[in-house]
Design a protein around this motif. Structure first.
Motif, PDB file in Angstrom:
ATOM      1  N   VAL A 114      11.056   2.725  22.881  1.00  0.00           N
ATOM      2  CA  VAL A 114      11.650   2.954  24.202  1.00  0.00           C
ATOM      3  C   VAL A 114      12.762   3.992  24.064  1.00  0.00           C
ATOM      4  O   VAL A 114      13.772   3.746  23.396  1.00  0.00           O
ATOM      5  N   TRP A 145       9.659   6.580  30.608  1.00  0.00           N
ATOM      6  CA  TRP A 145      10.202   5.830  31.742  1.00  0.00           C
ATOM      7  C   TRP A 145       9.421   6.183  33.014  1.00  0.00           C
ATOM      8  O   TRP A 145       8.754   7.233  33.070  1.00  0.00           O
ATOM      9  N   TYR A 168       7.866  -1.276  31.086  1.00  0.00           N
ATOM     10  CA  TYR A 168       7.534  -1.575  29.688  1.00  0.00           C
ATOM     11  C   TYR A 168       6.906  -2.957  29.566  1.00  0.00           C
ATOM     12  O   TYR A 168       6.035  -3.179  28.699  1.00  0.00           O
ATOM     13  N   GLY A 211      14.279   0.464  20.409  1.00  0.00           N
ATOM     14  CA  GLY A 211      14.865   1.213  21.505  1.00  0.00           C
ATOM     15  C   GLY A 211      16.146   1.910  21.125  1.00  0.00           C
ATOM     16  O   GLY A 211      16.887   1.449  20.248  1.00  0.00           O
ATOM     17  N   GLY A 250      17.317   2.668  26.107  1.00  0.00           N
ATOM     18  CA  GLY A 250      16.102   2.062  25.582  1.00  0.00           C
ATOM     19  C   GLY A 250      16.392   0.852  24.722  1.00  0.00           C
ATOM     20  O   GLY A 250      15.598  -0.091  24.655  1.00  0.00           O
TER      21      GLY A 250
END
Length: 263
Positions: free
Chosen positions: A8, A37, A66, A81, A85
């Motif tokens: 992420v 995103w 996600y 992340g 993230g």
């Protein structure tokens, strides 16, 4: 194949920044995914050309996107992340959607009260204009150099800006800034949960965007839980740590941490 890994990205950085990590983790037998995103285009160049689709995208919508990706996987993944993230990864772990999480300089979750001046300055290009809450905002190369590349020479910072920088929605920064005054804040995480998976927090000692003091504050909040939580600090690294010339150090440490947990 080992358990899948979902990467992420953070604010102002495209998912393409995870490509070296994906190659390394794939070589170790992991199935990897790095979706963008909501509103991100397929490449940094396309996203810069038209960032309008990401305007007003907030933490809850990003987390839900996600979660939808994870729902399509055979088993709950490991989530890695960076920056915002990292906060998304913490929320996914809290919701039981991930089996473990590695978070690098994660954005502040609700309950963190430290606000270093460097963090405020990094956020100022967005927070200085209330209308930016509903807009996509880009950093300039000098702003990027302060927020991300301060531990690098300027040539490398500018190259990373060219390769990976994209506009980002202002809403997540406003959600972080107002979390203490919001009952059901989007940045809230149940840090006391005992039944969540292992969590590794990585802090960068020279980070301006999410200073190490902020990551240590998160670790203190998590100390209320008996769940497996670890923190490690890289004293000479900045916010660009997961995608600059030294990315491999963090990636190798993350792999070692997963191996020690049988993941």
């Amino acid at each position: 194949m080992k358990r899948p890994v979902v990467f992420v990205h953070g604010l102002w950085i495209h998912a393409a920044s995870w490509e070296p990590w994906r190659e390394l983790f794939a070589a170790e037998g992991y199935e990897t995914h790095a979706p963008g995103w909501p509103g991100d285009a397929a490449s940094p160049e396309e996203t810069r050309a038209d960032p309008s689709a990401m305007a007003d995208v907030g933490v809850d919508r990003i987390t839900a996107a996600y979660a939808d990706v994870i729902a399509g996987l055979a088993v709950p993944p490991i989530v890695v992340g960076h920056s915002f993230g990292g906060l998304i990864a913490e929320k996914l772990l809290d919701e039981g959607r991930a089996t473990a999480a590695i978070v690098i300089s994660p954005a502040p979750l609700k309950g963190i009260r430290v606000l270093p001046p460097a963090q405020l300055r990094s956020s100022f290009p967005v927070l200085s204009r209330p209308r930016n809450r509903h807009r996509a905002v880009a950093l300039t190369p000098p702003q990027f150099a302060y927020a991300f590349g301060n531990a690098l020479d300027r040539d490398e910072s500018d190259e990373l800006y060219r390769r990976y920088a994209i506009p980002g929605p202002g809403r997540p920064l406003f959600e972080t800034a107002t979390a203490a005054f919001t009952r059901h804040a989007a940045t809230a995480v149940d840090t006391g949960r005992a039944d969540r998976g292992p969590l590794l927090l990585m802090a960068a000692g020279r980070d301006h965007t999410v200073p190490a003091t902020v990551v240590r504050a998160a670790h203190r909040l998590y100390s209320a839980s008996p769940a497996d939580t670890e923190i490690t600090t890289y004293p000479d690294r900045g916010h660009s740590a997961p995608f600059d010339h030294g990315w491999r150090v963090l990636a190798d440490d993350g792999l070692d941490w997963l191996t020690r947990r049988g993941l």
